[in-house]
Design a protein around this motif. Structure first.
Motif, mmCIF file in Angstrom:
data_model
loop_
_atom_site.group_PDB
_atom_site.id
_atom_site.type_symbol
_atom_site.label_atom_id
_atom_site.label_comp_id
_atom_site.label_asym_id
_atom_site.label_seq_id
_atom_site.Cartn_x
_atom_site.Cartn_y
_atom_site.Cartn_z
ATOM 1 N N GLU A 44 0.844 -1.197 0.000
ATOM 2 C CA GLU A 44 0.000 0.000 0.000
ATOM 3 C C GLU A 44 0.882 1.252 0.000
ATOM 4 O OE1 GLU A 44 -3.401 2.212 2.808
ATOM 5 O OE2 GLU A 44 -2.469 0.322 3.426
ATOM 6 N N LEU A 45 0.583 2.175 -0.904
ATOM 7 C CA LEU A 45 1.257 3.472 -0.960
ATOM 8 C C LEU A 45 0.415 4.500 -0.216
ATOM 9 C CD1 LEU A 45 3.482 5.354 -2.193
ATOM 10 C CD2 LEU A 45 1.892 5.706 -4.117
ATOM 11 N N ILE A 46 1.045 5.231 0.698
ATOM 12 C CA ILE A 46 0.350 6.250 1.503
ATOM 13 C C ILE A 46 1.041 7.586 1.254
ATOM 14 C CG2 ILE A 46 -0.377 6.936 3.810
ATOM 15 C CD1 ILE A 46 0.147 3.946 4.620
ATOM 16 N N LEU A 47 0.293 8.559 0.795
ATOM 17 C CA LEU A 47 0.824 9.890 0.520
ATOM 18 C C LEU A 47 0.164 10.907 1.447
ATOM 19 C CD1 LEU A 47 0.771 9.878 -3.403
ATOM 20 C CD2 LEU A 47 2.637 9.186 -1.879
ATOM 21 N N GLU A 48 0.974 11.681 2.150
ATOM 22 C CA GLU A 48 0.473 12.746 3.006
ATOM 23 C C GLU A 48 0.964 14.087 2.472
ATOM 24 O OE1 GLU A 48 0.146 10.487 7.332
ATOM 25 O OE2 GLU A 48 1.683 12.026 7.018
ATOM 26 N N GLY A 49 0.072 15.044 2.425
ATOM 27 C CA GLY A 49 0.467 16.356 1.940
ATOM 28 C C GLY A 49 -0.681 17.325 1.921
ATOM 29 N N VAL A 50 -0.435 18.485 1.301
ATOM 30 C CA VAL A 50 -1.413 19.567 1.229
ATOM 31 C C VAL A 50 -1.903 19.677 -0.208
ATOM 32 C CG1 VAL A 50 -1.732 22.054 1.448
ATOM 33 C CG2 VAL A 50 -0.396 20.804 3.156
ATOM 34 N N PRO A 51 -3.218 19.676 -0.435
ATOM 35 C CA PRO A 51 -3.734 19.778 -1.810
ATOM 36 C C PRO A 51 -3.332 21.097 -2.469
ATOM 37 C CG PRO A 51 -5.446 19.020 -0.307
ATOM 38 C CD PRO A 51 -4.290 19.461 0.543
ATOM 39 N N ILE A 52 -2.901 21.007 -3.721
ATOM 40 C CA ILE A 52 -2.584 22.185 -4.523
ATOM 41 C C ILE A 52 -3.096 21.946 -5.937
ATOM 42 C CG2 ILE A 52 -0.540 22.897 -3.210
ATOM 43 C CD1 ILE A 52 1.207 21.534 -5.326
ATOM 44 N N THR A 53 -3.143 23.010 -6.741
ATOM 45 C CA THR A 53 -3.376 22.885 -8.175
ATOM 46 C C THR A 53 -2.014 22.895 -8.839
ATOM 47 O OG1 THR A 53 -5.462 24.093 -7.978
ATOM 48 C CG2 THR A 53 -4.498 23.914 -10.177
ATOM 49 N N ASP A 54 -1.720 21.857 -9.620
ATOM 50 C CA ASP A 54 -0.339 21.689 -10.082
ATOM 51 C C ASP A 54 -0.313 21.037 -11.461
ATOM 52 O OD1 ASP A 54 2.414 21.646 -10.105
ATOM 53 O OD2 ASP A 54 2.612 19.968 -8.717
ATOM 54 N N ALA A 55 -0.700 21.812 -12.490
ATOM 55 C CA ALA A 55 -0.778 21.260 -13.838
ATOM 56 C C ALA A 55 0.589 20.838 -14.364
ATOM 57 C CB ALA A 55 -1.406 22.289 -14.782
ATOM 58 N N ASP A 56 1.649 21.542 -13.962
ATOM 59 C CA ASP A 56 2.980 21.199 -14.467
ATOM 60 C C ASP A 56 3.725 20.232 -13.558
ATOM 61 O OD1 ASP A 56 3.194 23.093 -12.478
ATOM 62 O OD2 ASP A 56 4.869 24.161 -13.409
ATOM 63 N N ARG A 57 3.085 19.770 -12.507
ATOM 64 C CA ARG A 57 3.605 18.703 -11.650
ATOM 65 C C ARG A 57 5.003 19.011 -11.090
ATOM 66 N NH1 ARG A 57 1.609 12.931 -14.277
ATOM 67 N NH2 ARG A 57 -0.596 13.516 -14.471
ATOM 68 N N ASP A 58 5.187 20.247 -10.630
ATOM 69 C CA ASP A 58 6.490 20.615 -10.076
ATOM 70 C C ASP A 58 6.463 20.834 -8.574
ATOM 71 O OD1 ASP A 58 5.076 22.969 -9.946
ATOM 72 O OD2 ASP A 58 6.607 24.200 -10.945
#
Length: 900
Positions: free
Chosen positions: A770-784
């Motif tokens: 299982e992969l678990i990702l923690e973070g803050v949602p952002i809008t990121d079309a260029d994936r940087d």
């Protein structure tokens, strides 16, 4: 002084340079306050004059004359002041004036309260609050004391000058008698030259001292009567969870029982008291929470530990845990403890979360890993490794992708001194050498037990600066205040966001000054989002999947795919290029042959594996193959190769003999490393600015230690979650690993989880990943990893990268995003400071960054031409230059920023 200070401020506003009159600043830096325009005369003391006064402030507080001889008196004037000190052990200096501040209860009559007093009303500052004039300061003190006894009076004290001082970038040297042994606070030569890493405590102290911030030392007990800890432990919620009593002193009067006292001193020994040492947070408070009965070699049960973790979680914001599991096998806290930790993190500090700081452990030589410890791997905890005086990770500090930071500690087995801290008094503790001084009240101390409390102390400074910080904000600030101290660490990588991180030390050693400055203005991070991607397909793990493939004319079947095992350092990932192979014998000395772009075949014996590998690397080799001695067909996973400069593989003796013979007759022989593994991939479309990344794994493998487990982000950053090790038990059985290496990367794209078998001839399957990702949602079309709205608002496009520094201020775009600052704003006023660093040297300091160089210029007159004294390279956060006090007197200095 007044006109000189104005002159200094005007000259310091140059955008890229600051001019500093050293004599004036030197005077300012050694004064505790400035008394401007004072006019006083000496007079004889009144007959039988009182030498002690008690005034009603928020509570009753007593003062006594600083000089009980002649008084400082004058005609009634605003600038006539009488020197007093608080009548307690601290003896804090104040000055009292000739006016009285009087506050009376609502409805009380001022004339009735004053009676026949000689005081006259100067001003009614607020309803019921008056400023009254006395004949002089001594009369004001007498009248204030008399009025303080009346029941209608709320406040009565003379007007005061409280002890304040100008803040400098760097604190003056504390007067603690053993401060020169505290290299971990300031690791410098007598002329200011930096000798190695430290936490830069003196850069934090002008801003905050941790005043009143409680830190729980969860340990073997703290000696509550130690003179250097008395002020810190006073009136704190001490508790012994082993015996369920409030007596939280040492659990035994020996070295083991002294552990908690040593930890406490590193956090909060009272600084600048003319005694012993200074803690990182020299005005913080210590709560002693005992969980060990060292005399019985025992620890509190699961229920009491649950109670400990959540104890006083709204009033004690920081816990230091310089302990963990004693096994290198995977162990997790029990369910009750998990509940206690969760309550402290999610409910403590009114929801902001208790900050738990924990040592990484001291079993590196046993191939222990911090990710195998259920306490240390917790992403809500700050896991801390240890570096020695020269900046390298210590020989014992456990590595792990879950580590956030490191801090200085001793490493005597490698010739590097320990930390000096508090011990049980007399000959009861670790330092049992009799002494006519207080030297045996202190001791040398090492291990990650010593590095963890240094970070806890920095957190105390941060929370005094900004009590609103959540446990996550504290982690973010520490990451952005940390620096790598060993540029030669071969395991350091740079992630997508431009942050350099290593499984040895996490993001590096935090700088106390930068941490506090960031805390003062840090915008709180948005709430955390958790994403989970389950893979429940059963995958067979290829057995002994690390191989060396040989290419040449008529390669024997034995050499077509040679079984190899890795070391604990750099690992050849997936598939390497083909390298020409050269037999270099034992590589016991530097290799003269040019091995550029080749693989070195090395025979085991005589010198260490790391020495052999690094001899080959120095000659240009890209891969090292170490063969066991002829006839010895055992495989060796060497625990000492974490500093090897290139990847190295170990093969059995018979394979080494065969490969050596083949190379001798086939000059064009080439080899490559290949890794057969099972891989789970996950396609992530949700955009997060990442924090911690977790991988939950369940296998049926009979030997956990045979397995290597990694996770690789879409940006290509690979986290080593479990290296091959010596755990002979099965698994991992439903274990979650955590990594800090992906902070601020983009979550979007393809993630891969890889499980390989790289040791014994046994078989097993991966049952669940299982992969678990923690973070803050952002809008990121260029994936940087940068929020698109932020990029468009500042750059009008999405072309800026997270690690770029558009305004050349030393802060990357991602750092500016996190700090809420403008990435295109040119640096502000280039302010500099001068501190009396020691009796013999001045320190000039200025804000700096690695992208620029700096010149120090000098002149004897501000209107004269300034001449360049020295050129200095850019540095992390702060620049500095030291000059002898004797030659700097009446000098002016200019600091100038220039492009490289």
């Amino acid at each position: 002084m007044r006109s000189g200070n104005k002159h200094f401020r005007a000259l310091a506003q140059h955008k890229f340079s600051a001019i500093l009159p050293a004599a004036m600043i030197r005077t300012m830096s050694i004064c505790s306050g400035l008394l401007l325009g004072a006019s006083v005369v000496a007079a004889a003391a009144p007959a039988g004059g009182a030498e002690r006064f008690a005034f009603k402030e928020t509570t009753m507080r007593a003062y006594r004359l600083a000089d009980p001889g002649p008084r400082l008196l004058s005609v009634p004037r605003d600038d006539a002041w009488l020197a007093v000190v608080t009548d307690d052990r601290a003896a804090i200096p104040f000055k009292i004036g000739s006016r009285v501040v009087l506050q009376i209860k609502p409805g009380a009559d001022l004339r009735a309260v004053l009676g026949k007093s000689s005081l006259s009303v100067v001003e009614e500052a607020a309803p019921g609050l008056y400023i009254l004039q006395a004949r002089d300061a001594f009369a004001a003190a007498a009248e204030a004391q008399r009025l303080a006894a009346r029941p209608e009076v709320v406040t009565s004290h003379p007007e005061m000058k409280r002890p304040i001082k100008l803040h400098h970038e760097y604190a003056t040297r504390p007067n603690d008698s053993y401060f020169d042994r505290q290299w971990y606070l300031e690791n410098r030569a007598t002329n200011g030259t930096r000798l190695g890493p430290d936490v830069n405590a003196r850069a934090g102290w002008p801003l905050r001292l941790g005043t009143g911030v409680p830190v729980a030392v969860v340990d073997s007990g703290v000696e509550l009567t130690h003179p250097d800890l008395l002020a810190a432990v006073n009136a704190m919620p001490h508790y012994n969870f082993y015996y369920a009593i409030t007596n939280a002193g040492p659990s035994s009067l020996d070295s083991a029982g002294a552990h908690g006292t040593a930890v406490a001193g590193l956090v909060a020994a009272r600084g600048n008291n003319g005694l012993g040492i200074s803690g990182v947070a020299p005005r913080a408070s210590i709560a002693s929470w005992v969980i060990f009965e060292t005399a019985a070699n025992d620890v509190a049960g699961e229920g009491p530990l649950r109670d400990m973790f959540q104890y006083r979680s709204n009033t004690v914001p920081i816990q230091n845990h310089s302990w963990s599991f004693s096994s290198f096998q995977q162990l997790a806290p029990g369910v009750l403890q998990e509940v206690g930790i969760s309550n402290a993190i999610h409910l403590g500090r009114d929801g902001k979360g208790v900050i738990m700081v924990r040592s990484a452990g001291n079993d590196r030589q046993l191939m222990a890993n911090a990710n195998d410890d259920g306490y240390t791997k917790n992403p809500q905890v700050i896991a801390v490794g240890a570096v020695r005086k020269d900046g390298q990770v210590t020989s014992y500090s456990n590595p792990g992708a879950c580590l956030l930071l490191a801090a200085p500690s001793g490493d005597t087995s490698q010739g590097f001194g320990d930390a000096w801290t508090t011990d049980l008094q007399g000959t009861a503790g670790a330092n049992q050498a009799p002494s006519v001084t207080d030297a045996n009240d202190y001791r040398f101390f090492s291990g990650t037990s010593a590095s963890s409390p240094l970070v806890a102390g920095i957190v105390a400074l941060m929370l005094e600066a900004n009590p609103a910080l959540t446990y996550r904000d504290v982690q973010h600030i520490l990451i952005n205040a940390a620096r790598q101290t060993d540029p030669a660490d071969p395991l350091i990588k740079t992630n997508q966001a431009g942050y350099r991180i290593s499984p040895n030390v996490g993001f590096g050693v935090p700088d106390a000054g930068r941490a506090v400055r960031l805390a003062l203005s840090w915008p709180l991070r948005p709430a955390l989002t958790n994403l989970s991607f389950v893979n429940d397909e059963i995958h067979q793990i290829p057995n002994q999947g690390l191989r060396i493939e040989t290419f040449g004319s008529g390669v024997p079947l034995q050499l077509a795919s040679i079984i190899a095992v890795p070391g604990v350092g750099l690992h050849p990932e997936d598939l390497t290029p083909f390298f020409p192979v050269v037999d270099v014998g034992g590589a016991t000395a530097p290799i003269a042959e040019d091995l550029t772009g080749k693989a070195a075949l090395i025979r085991r014996g005589t010198n260490t594996f790391t020495e052999k590998i690094n001899h080959a690397a120095a000659a240009g080799a890209r891969l090292a193959i170490i063969a066991n001695l002829p006839g010895d067909n055992n495989y060796v996973v060497n625990s000492g190769t974490y500093r090897a400069a290139i990847p190295a593989l170990f093969i059995k003796g018979d394979d080494g003999v065969a490969l050596r013979a083949y190379v001798a007759t086939n000059a064009l022989t080439q080899v490559r490393s290949i890794l057969f593994a099972t891989t789970y991939t996950n396609h992530v479309n949700t955009a997060l600015s990442l924090e911690h990344v977790g991988v939950r794994i369940n296998t049926d493998h009979p030997y956990r230690g045979d397995l290597r487990i990694t996770v690789t982000s879409p940006a290509g950053t690979r986290s080593l979650l479990q290296p091959v090790n010596e755990d002979f038990s099965g698994g991992p059985f439903d274990w979650t690993y955590w990594s800090t290496h992906h902070f601020y990367e983009s979550s979007q794209g393809v993630w891969s989880i890889q499980v390989s078998d790289e040791n014994r001839n046994t078989f097993g399957n991966c049952l669940y990943a299982e992969l678990i990702l923690e973070g803050v949602p952002i809008t990121d079309a260029d994936r940087d990893g940068l929020d698109d709205a932020w990029e468009l608002a500042n750059f009008q496009n999405l072309a800026a990268g997270p690690s770029e520094d558009a305004d050349d201020d030393g802060e990357s775009n991602i750092a500016e995003f996190l700090q809420g600052t403008n990435p295109l704003t040119a640096p502000g006023p280039f302010l500099a400071s001068v501190t009396q660093w020691s009796p013999d040297f001045l320190r000039l300091g200025w804000p700096a960054n690695r992208n620029r160089n700096y010149q120090v210029l000098g002149a004897t007159n501000v209107t004269a031409p300034f001449m360049v004294i020295t050129n200095l390279p850019g540095s992390f956060d702060s620049g500095e230059w030291f000059t002898p006090t004797a030659t700097a007197w009446n000098q002016f200095f200019m600091i100038r920023s220039v492009l490289p």
